[in-house]
Design a protein around this motif. Structure first.
Motif, short mmCIF file in Angstrom:
data_model
loop_
_atom_site.label_atom_id
_atom_site.label_comp_id
_atom_site.label_asym_id
_atom_site.label_seq_id
_atom_site.Cartn_x
_atom_site.Cartn_y
_atom_site.Cartn_z
N ASP A 14 0.85 -1.20 0.00
CA ASP A 14 0.00 0.00 0.00
C ASP A 14 0.88 1.25 0.00
N PRO A 15 1.29 1.73 -1.18
CA PRO A 15 2.17 2.91 -1.23
C PRO A 15 1.57 4.15 -0.56
N ASP A 16 0.26 4.32 -0.65
CA ASP A 16 -0.35 5.51 -0.05
C ASP A 16 -0.25 5.47 1.47
N ALA A 17 -0.44 4.29 2.06
CA ALA A 17 -0.30 4.18 3.51
C ALA A 17 1.13 4.45 3.95
N VAL A 18 2.09 3.99 3.17
CA VAL A 18 3.50 4.25 3.52
C VAL A 18 3.81 5.74 3.39
N LEU A 19 3.31 6.39 2.35
CA LEU A 19 3.51 7.83 2.21
C LEU A 19 2.89 8.58 3.38
N ALA A 20 1.72 8.15 3.84
CA ALA A 20 1.09 8.80 4.99
C ALA A 20 1.96 8.63 6.24
N ALA A 21 2.54 7.43 6.42
CA ALA A 21 3.42 7.20 7.56
C ALA A 21 4.67 8.07 7.48
N GLY A 30 1.91 12.45 -8.27
CA GLY A 30 0.56 12.78 -7.84
C GLY A 30 0.22 12.15 -6.51
N ARG A 31 0.66 10.92 -6.29
CA ARG A 31 0.47 10.28 -4.98
C ARG A 31 1.14 11.09 -3.87
N VAL A 32 2.36 11.54 -4.17
CA VAL A 32 3.12 12.29 -3.16
C VAL A 32 2.38 13.59 -2.81
N ARG A 33 1.89 14.28 -3.80
CA ARG A 33 1.12 15.52 -3.54
C ARG A 33 -0.12 15.22 -2.71
N ALA A 34 -0.83 14.16 -3.06
CA ALA A 34 -2.05 13.81 -2.35
C ALA A 34 -1.78 13.43 -0.90
N ALA A 35 -0.55 13.00 -0.60
CA ALA A 35 -0.20 12.60 0.76
C ALA A 35 0.18 13.80 1.64
N GLY A 36 0.14 15.01 1.10
CA GLY A 36 0.40 16.18 1.90
C GLY A 36 1.76 16.81 1.70
N PHE A 37 2.36 16.58 0.53
CA PHE A 37 3.66 17.16 0.22
C PHE A 37 3.51 18.26 -0.81
N ASP A 38 4.32 19.29 -0.69
CA ASP A 38 4.35 20.34 -1.71
C ASP A 38 5.75 20.40 -2.32
N ARG A 39 5.92 21.32 -3.26
CA ARG A 39 7.18 21.46 -4.00
C ARG A 39 7.63 20.12 -4.59
N HIS A 64 13.87 7.71 -11.71
CA HIS A 64 13.72 9.13 -11.38
C HIS A 64 13.91 9.34 -9.88
N THR A 65 14.21 10.58 -9.53
CA THR A 65 14.09 11.02 -8.15
C THR A 65 12.83 11.87 -8.05
N VAL A 66 11.94 11.49 -7.16
CA VAL A 66 10.76 12.32 -6.88
C VAL A 66 10.99 12.97 -5.53
N VAL A 67 11.07 14.29 -5.52
CA VAL A 67 11.35 15.02 -4.29
C VAL A 67 10.13 15.84 -3.89
#
Length: 244
Positions: free
Chosen positions: A130-137, A204-213, A228-231
């Motif tokens: 579950d990548p979204d759960a890990v991003l939330a953590a 898009g997942r990263v943005r949805a998890a509460g990250f900006d820039r 890629h590097t996604v920062v």
């Protein structure tokens, strides 16, 4: 072939640990690309007073990249494979580095607590259930405005890049891995890339998890359009997905 997950995947990495460093050393640019992604965290060197979490550290290649970029930082390196960590801990490390054996979904139970100034995840997200759960953590573990760098095989979406990835895996990686007895793991790794997000979708997942820039940054060489590097930066909201 069904993709490996959780305990089955950790067990496959355990079996492959003996030859893992040999295989990645044959990948042109592997270590240089990890160092580039570590620098893309944008943290001030030498990292004095900073806490960094290295998720999916394996045998320590990403940990070494972080040490090169931030030699004075306190680095907590985590992996679910005990045998991979055994290889990692046998190497020399600065005193600020510690290793923890735990799945990324159970960091709190393993005593890994924030806040961290940065999280680095190398080749991790396409291997979690579950990548979204890990991003939330990860979001919860970061300090406000903490940095995230995800170094991952995330295809561009262009058919040519998918074709190069498949050709390299079928023509080089899989024959060598099979000869070493690790064919099942590397077939999983090939297919996990093909079946995972494109780079833009993962951003898009990263943005949805509460990250900006959030930015998608390419890596050079044969991996152009493949890795890629996604920062991103943890937004100042207190909950993932909050106002940004």
């Amino acid at each position: 072939m069904t993709l490996l997950h959780d305990a089955d995947l950790a067990a496959a990495f355990d079996r492959a640990a003996h030859g893992y460093d040999t295989l990645v050393a044959a990948n042109p640019g592997y270590h240089a690309h990890l160092r580039r992604s570590a620098r893309r965290l944008g943290l001030p060197g030498p990292g004095t007073g900073l806490r960094v979490l290295d998720l999916g550290c394996g045998t320590g290649a990403s940990t070494a990249a972080l040490c090169a970029a931030l030699p004075d930082a306190e680095i907590t390196a985590v992996d679910a494979s005990a045998c991979m960590l055994c290889r990692a801990t046998a190497k020399p490390w600065p005193k600020g580095v510690r290793f923890v054996c735990a799945p990324v979904e159970a960091l709190a139970e393993a005593g890994v607590e924030g806040p961290f100034d940065a999280v680095f995840a190398g080749y991790l997200f396409r291997n979690v259930t579950d990548p979204d759960a890990v991003l939330a953590a990860v979001h919860r573990l970061l300090a406000p405005h903490g940095r995230l760098a995800v170094h991952e095989y995330t295809l561009s979406g262009r058919p040519a890049h998918r074709a190069v990835w498949t050709a390299v895996c079928r023509g080089l990686v899989l024959p060598v891995a099979t000869a070493l007895g690790d064919g099942d793991l590397y077939r999983h790794l090939w297919r996990s890339v093909v079946g995972f997000d494109t780079a833009d979708r993962f951003a898009g997942r990263v943005r949805a998890a509460g990250f900006d820039r959030v930015r998608v940054l390419p890596l050079p060489g044969w991996q152009t359009g493949i890795a890629h590097t996604v920062v991103g930066r943890r937004a100042h909201s207190t909950t993932a997905g909050g106002p940004r």
